[in-house]
Design a protein around this motif. Structure first.
Motif, PDB file in Angstrom:
ATOM      1  N   ARG A 182       0.894  -1.095  -0.052  1.00  0.00           N
ATOM      2  CA  ARG A 182      -0.146  -0.086  -0.197  1.00  0.00           C
ATOM      3  C   ARG A 182       0.857   1.234   0.086  1.00  0.00           C
ATOM      4  NH1 ARG A 182      -3.236  -2.979   3.988  1.00  0.00           N
ATOM      5  NH2 ARG A 182      -4.815  -3.918   2.907  1.00  0.00           N
ATOM      6  N   ASP A 186      -2.054   2.835  -4.686  1.00  0.00           N
ATOM      7  CA  ASP A 186      -3.281   3.545  -4.110  1.00  0.00           C
ATOM      8  C   ASP A 186      -4.547   2.578  -4.104  1.00  0.00           C
ATOM      9  OD1 ASP A 186      -5.156   5.109  -3.019  1.00  0.00           O
ATOM     10  OD2 ASP A 186      -5.521   6.381  -4.832  1.00  0.00           O
ATOM     11  N   ASP A 187      -5.066   2.021  -2.914  1.00  0.00           N
ATOM     12  CA  ASP A 187      -5.934   1.103  -2.979  1.00  0.00           C
ATOM     13  C   ASP A 187      -7.197   1.915  -2.683  1.00  0.00           C
ATOM     14  OD1 ASP A 187      -5.711   1.680  -0.256  1.00  0.00           O
ATOM     15  OD2 ASP A 187      -5.891  -0.654   0.402  1.00  0.00           O
ATOM     16  N   SER A 188      -7.190   3.084  -2.749  1.00  0.00           N
ATOM     17  CA  SER A 188      -8.642   3.703  -2.584  1.00  0.00           C
ATOM     18  C   SER A 188     -10.027   3.354  -3.088  1.00  0.00           C
ATOM     19  CB  SER A 188      -8.531   5.183  -2.380  1.00  0.00           C
ATOM     20  OG  SER A 188      -8.317   5.732  -3.812  1.00  0.00           O
ATOM     21  N   ALA A 190     -10.394  -0.004  -4.178  1.00  0.00           N
ATOM     22  CA  ALA A 190     -10.704  -1.211  -4.443  1.00  0.00           C
ATOM     23  C   ALA A 190     -10.718  -1.901  -3.078  1.00  0.00           C
ATOM     24  CB  ALA A 190      -9.713  -1.918  -5.577  1.00  0.00           C
ATOM     25  N   ARG A 191     -11.572  -2.749  -2.782  1.00  0.00           N
ATOM     26  CA  ARG A 191     -11.410  -3.925  -1.665  1.00  0.00           C
ATOM     27  C   ARG A 191     -10.559  -5.168  -2.281  1.00  0.00           C
ATOM     28  NH1 ARG A 191     -17.132  -5.060  -0.256  1.00  0.00           N
ATOM     29  NH2 ARG A 191     -16.301  -6.044   1.369  1.00  0.00           N
ATOM     30  N   LEU A 192      -9.712  -5.728  -1.581  1.00  0.00           N
ATOM     31  CA  LEU A 192      -8.939  -6.782  -2.140  1.00  0.00           C
ATOM     32  C   LEU A 192      -8.857  -7.889  -0.975  1.00  0.00           C
ATOM     33  CD1 LEU A 192      -7.049  -7.945  -4.364  1.00  0.00           C
ATOM     34  CD2 LEU A 192      -5.094  -7.100  -3.101  1.00  0.00           C
ATOM     35  N   ALA A 217     -11.619  -9.173  -5.726  1.00  0.00           N
ATOM     36  CA  ALA A 217     -11.548  -7.690  -5.541  1.00  0.00           C
ATOM     37  C   ALA A 217     -13.051  -7.135  -6.012  1.00  0.00           C
ATOM     38  CB  ALA A 217     -10.468  -6.963  -6.370  1.00  0.00           C
ATOM     39  N   SER A 231      -6.277  -1.069 -10.188  1.00  0.00           N
ATOM     40  CA  SER A 231      -5.789  -0.737  -8.972  1.00  0.00           C
ATOM     41  C   SER A 231      -5.357  -2.206  -8.221  1.00  0.00           C
ATOM     42  CB  SER A 231      -6.364   0.010  -8.105  1.00  0.00           C
ATOM     43  OG  SER A 231      -5.835   0.376  -6.992  1.00  0.00           O
ATOM     44  N   ALA A 232      -6.376  -2.966  -7.922  1.00  0.00           N
ATOM     45  CA  ALA A 232      -6.262  -4.148  -7.022  1.00  0.00           C
ATOM     46  C   ALA A 232      -5.191  -5.496  -7.567  1.00  0.00           C
ATOM     47  CB  ALA A 232      -7.387  -4.862  -7.101  1.00  0.00           C
ATOM     48  N   LEU A 235      -1.796  -3.666  -6.626  1.00  0.00           N
ATOM     49  CA  LEU A 235      -1.578  -4.109  -5.245  1.00  0.00           C
ATOM     50  C   LEU A 235      -1.049  -5.500  -4.892  1.00  0.00           C
ATOM     51  CD1 LEU A 235      -2.050  -2.521  -2.328  1.00  0.00           C
ATOM     52  CD2 LEU A 235      -4.303  -3.575  -2.278  1.00  0.00           C
ATOM     53  N   GLY A 299      -6.082  -9.226   3.945  1.00  0.00           N
ATOM     54  CA  GLY A 299      -6.901  -8.213   3.021  1.00  0.00           C
ATOM     55  C   GLY A 299      -8.291  -7.870   3.785  1.00  0.00           C
TER      56      GLY A 299
END
Length: 973
Positions: A182, A186-188, A190-192, A217, A231-232, A235, A299
């Motif tokens: 992170r 930037d993981d703002s 997506a949820r992974l 994700a 993004s995911a 990450l 996660g």
């Protein structure tokens, strides 16, 4: 140099494999390590431990003070250094982590690894200015790995606990790696979620293993799905790099995402909906098998749980897919074909390896778990236990697989700990094998014992894998007996499996060999076999019974009376089935004399023959071969083999109790000794009278199938003969007797053991009656008087035997009983025997001879009562244990209830010893630890197929009660 050489010799004597190298290390080390050597030599590899310890001491001298003061630290540190060269290197680089080993527990791994990389559980990424988080992660991870290994190697953590903690530690490392990722991604949007697969998902991870994962994700609220997945993906890639990147501290392990949909060709990260669409439409059978292990490990936990819940519905309906079972079996065959070059040394993928067990368990879970939710377990051992509880796997089979799995996993862990490398290949180097054996607690012969245990477990794992995993298409069904000829292949397989055959394929091969053709022999066999298959199935080992039947039939099939007897006398066939399926001993005797089948027709044929009848037949055999002692004794040994078979069959058939078996075997030994003595005397001058005195179990008429002949030899010169000449002649006779009975032959040998004679092995083999009288009058000790309680005439000149027993009666039946000091000496000897004579590694509670409440306990009680009272109570003057106990109870010297308890324990232990010989074909004193063998012995003793644990419970109960009597009656407690 001389000083180093003398030190090297001392170290080699202590147990270091390379004393010279160890001496050089000690010479270069400033600190004195002499007081620590006794602890070092107890570890798996003392030489390896010494190398790492000296290097660690050079780097941090205070370590030596700490290990001297802290016993826990010392035990854990030395155990690790004696197994793992890699962790030793780690400690040399980071000596401060030695202190971790003094801690009982280290607390939560997830929070600790996050802190190590500069993040906190509530913080998204490492703080700026912290040390290199990749290095910190590796150092912290290995410190915790070392702490776990220390608890593992010192027995403070069980195998399931070790596997679970390794899996949780891997999950914590993935979480920390995600925190590192992170910092650059930037993981703002997506949820992974990271889904653990394979051993990580099942919480049964190795010390060093690829960590299998799948990434799922979802876009955060209001985010674009395409951008969120991009993004995911970045990450996830950064997280994988954080684990696999090379640093000065190496890498953690490979993160393998190859189990994702479409494998390495598919996108690294998918949404939950995309995963489910793939699985519903395109997934192969193996993918559902893999998903059985899926578990959220890092996660977004909520997303991970949603993924697992969704795919579970697909996993537990996968078995309804067409060709599901065949696909799983085919996959296993493909895996096996890839490891043929490494063969059996492959602990994971080879025959009898971990995959055999895992595939069998997983296939049964997937087939039956759709309707039985209790089978839905991720880990192998809990799943196997659930299969057993549900009746899908037999309890003995489950236990055998669990024991094999646990052993193989322990070996795998030890292999990987050595260099912290991913390996599943068993080494061939003897030093490596010795380290493995010693790490598993094998001290006497670590290489031999380890190799034997590994082979035994691998063979059992393979056998059970093939039994449980494959449902062979038995194309030989057309060769079944006529009554089964109309059965379909599936029905034939089902029938044989239902009957209990472990190897239905092999069973049908035997059936085919017996029934093929148009001969009368084949026709009779086709009539016999439908019934006999059922009889074989009722025995402890149906497969062995059918194999034995084929072997006997191959030898006797062309003999007209054999098949006619089996066809017309069903009792013969039924009894033969029982004998062949019980074990190797009676079957082996029958193989060398298959015509003994004829005696199976009736109980009368199996009655023990009177000694007079046996003596007459044996004497006639010796007379027929006068002048040729070897041929004469060979004929007598053939007679003995036949009578051993008769006794074994009567025993298996329940026609003899254990006392009658002992009497029959002892009488047969007497006859054999007399006949061999007659043959030996033909080559000796007629200068002395000669007698054989039975001792031990032979003297007590309590022989087992495995008993040697404990004897003493006595002679008396004829008038006018010099004693030296007579003694030389007697010595020649005794040696000739021993030689004739031990010559190589297809018949069982009868070994002569004369070690109970005066002065034991140091004393003369043969003495005159006068010499015995003089010795016992002057030198005898209490144990010799005790041993003589069983002495009786066995063979030779009866009048000389009577004279000998008259000489010893005063010693073994002392007037007025024993003095208190003699009683104390006997108790001391017994206590010493209990402490010293039990074989290394044996479970005392299960040792039939020397264990608490076993044969020795009961016999010493009887013998102490005889020594104390037989001088005044003639009824006690017997060589038999049970007879002495009965007489003591009848005379008021022993409580009748105590007599019953002792007699029951003696009979039970004697029956177990005989059953071990009947099953194995070789002697043994301990109830087997191996579940399959114990089941066979329990069945031989009359327990039902699932009665192995009942047998064990009964044995423990009976011997425990007997020991309580021994403590009170023998020791005066």
């Amino acid at each position: 140099m001389p000083r180093i050489e003398s030190t090297a010799a001392r170290l080699a004597k202590l147990g270091f494999a390379d004393g010279a190298r160890a001496a050089q290390l000690l010479d270069r080390t400033p600190a004195d390590l002499d007081d620590l050597l006794e602890f070092l030599v107890a570890v798996a590899d003392p030489d390896l431990a010494l190398v790492s310890l000296t290097r660690l001491a050079e780097r941090e001298p205070a370590v030596l003070t700490a290990v001297r003061e802290d016993e826990r630290l010392r035990a854990r540190l030395f155990a690790v250094l004696g197994v793992s060269a890699a962790l030793g290197e780690h400690l040399v680089r980071h000596p401060g982590q030695t202190a971790l080993l003094a801690e009982p527990e280290l607390g939560g791994a997830r929070a600790a690894l996050l802190r190590a990389v500069g993040a906190e559980p509530g913080e998204p990424e490492p703080r700026a200015g912290d040390p290199d988080p990749l290095v910190a992660l590796r150092v912290a991870y290995r410190g915790r790995l070392m702490h776990l290994a220390a608890r593992d190697l010192t027995g403070q953590a069980t195998l399931p606990e070790v596997m679970a903690e390794l899996s949780d530690l891997a999950g914590a490392a993935l979480e920390a790696a995600l925190a590192i990722a992170r910092a650059e991604v930037d993981d703002s949007e997506a949820r992974l979620a990271v889904i653990g697969m394979g051993k990580c998902g099942a919480r049964e991870l190795n010390y060093i293993s690829d960590v299998d994962v799948i990434f799922v994700a979802e876009p955060r609220e209001g985010a674009d799905e395409t951008k969120a997945l991009r993004s995911a993906t970045r990450l996830a890639q950064a997280m994988m790099r954080a684990c696999t990147a090379a640093t000065q501290e190496g890498s953690l392990w490979e993160v393998d995402a190859g189990l994702r949909p479409e494998g390495r060709s598919g996108p690294l990260v998918r949404t939950l909906a995309s995963h489910l669409a793939y699985y519903r439409r395109w997934a192969k059978t193996w993918e559902f098998q893999a998903l059985l292990k899926a578990r959220p490990v890092a996660g977004d936990q909520e997303l991970g749980e949603s993924y697992v819940q969704a795919v579970n519905d697909l996993v537990w309906t996968a078995a309804t897919r067409e060709h599901f079972v065949e696909d799983v079996q085919s996959m296993r065959r493909r895996v096996e074909s890839h490891v043929r070059a490494e063969g059996e040394r492959q602990l994971k993928l080879g025959p009898g390896g971990l995959r055999d067990i895992e595939f069998a368990v997983q296939l049964l879970q997937l087939v039956h778990g759709r309707l039985d939710p209790l089978l839905r377990r991720r880990a192998t051992l809990p799943a196997l236990a659930a299969l057993s509880r549900g009746g899908y796997v037999g309890r003995d089979d489950s236990r055998g697989l669990a024991e094999a799995y646990s052993f193989l996993r322990q070996v795998e862990h030890l292999l990987q700990l050595h260099r912290l490398r991913r390996t599943h290949l068993l080494p061939t180097d003897e030093a490596d094998l010795r380290r493995l054996g010693r790490a598993l607690g094998m001290q006497a012969d670590p290489v031999g014992e380890f190799t034997a245990r590994w082979r035994r477990h691998a063979m059992e794992a393979r056998r059970l894998h093939e039994k449980l995993f494959y449902r062979p298409l038995l194309q030989a069904v057309a060769r079944l007996p006529e009554s089964e000829a109309r059965l379909s292949t599936a029905a034939a397989a089902a029938r044989l499996e239902a009957l209990g055959y472990v190897d239905p394929n092999g069973a049908l091969r035997h059936i085919a060999a017996l029934t093929t053709g148009v001969s009368r022999r084949a026709a009779i066999q086709r009539t016999l076999l439908p019934v006999m298959l059922g009889w074989f199935a009722d025995t402890p080992d149906p497969d062995a019974a059918l194999l034995g039947f084929r072997q006997v039939s191959d030898k006797l099939g062309s003999t007209p009376w054999y098949l006619r007897l089996l066809r017309d006398e069903t009792a013969v066939a039924a009894r033969m089935a029982r004998v062949l399926g019980t074990g190797r001993y009676a079957t082996g005797l029958l193989m060398h004399a298959p015509d003994a089948v004829a005696m199976l027709g009736s109980d009368a044929e199996l009655a023990v023959r009177p000694p007079e009848s046996l003596r007459g037949e044996a004497s006639a055999a010796v007379s027929r071969h006068a002048g040729d002692p070897e041929t004469a004794v060979a004929a007598v040994r053939g007679l003995r083999r036949r009578e051993l078979f008769r006794t074994a069959v009567a025993d298996i058939s329940g026609l003899l109790d254990i006392e009658a078996v002992g009497t029959a075997l002892s009488s047969l030994t007497d006859v054999t000794l007399q006949s061999a003595l007659d043959a030996a005397l033909t080559k000796a001058p007629d200068v002395t009278r000669f007698a054989v005195i039975a001792m031990g179990r032979l003297g007590g008429m309590e022989c087992s199938y495995a008993s040697d002949a404990d004897v003493m030899f006595v002679h008396s010169p004829l008038p006018g003969v010099e004693e030296r000449e007579a003694t030389d002649a007697a010595f020649a006779v005794a040696n000739e007797l021993r030689r004739l009975l031990s010559l190589p032959a297809p018949d069982p040998p009868l070994l002569i053991d004369p070690d109970l004679r005066p002065e034991g092995r140091q004393g003369p083999l043969v003495r005159t009656l006068a010499s015995y009288r003089a010795y016992y009058a002057r030198w005898s000790s209490p144990w010799e008087a005790q041993a003589l309680l069983r002495a009786r005439f066995s063979a030779g000149e009866a009048s000389l035997g009577d004279a000998f027993t008259s000489v010893i009666d005063e010693l073994r039946y002392p007037a007025g009983g024993l003095r208190e000091d003699a009683i104390r000496e006997i108790r001391r000897l017994k206590a010493r025997m209990e402490a010293e004579r039990l074989p290394r590694g044996a479970d005392p509670a299960l040792h039939t001879k020397l264990g608490p409440g076993g044969l020795s306990d009961v016999e010493w009680v009887a013998q102490l009562l005889q020594l104390c009272h037989a001088g005044e109570v003639p009824a006690l003057r017997t060589t038999r244990t049970i007879g002495a106990l009965r007489a003591a109870a009848a005379e008021g010297l022993l409580d009748p209830a105590d007599e019953r308890v002792l007699a029951e324990a003696w009979r039970f232990a004697s029956r177990v010893r005989d059953a071990i010989m009947l099953v194995r074909g070789r002697p043994g004193d301990s109830v087997p630890a191996e579940a399959g063998e114990r089941r066979l012995i329990a069945r031989t003793l009359g327990y039902p197929p699932d009665g192995s644990e009942d047998f064990l419970d009964d044995y423990r109960r009976v011997t425990r009660r007997a020991r309580q009597v021994v403590e009170r009656v023998f020791y005066g407690g």
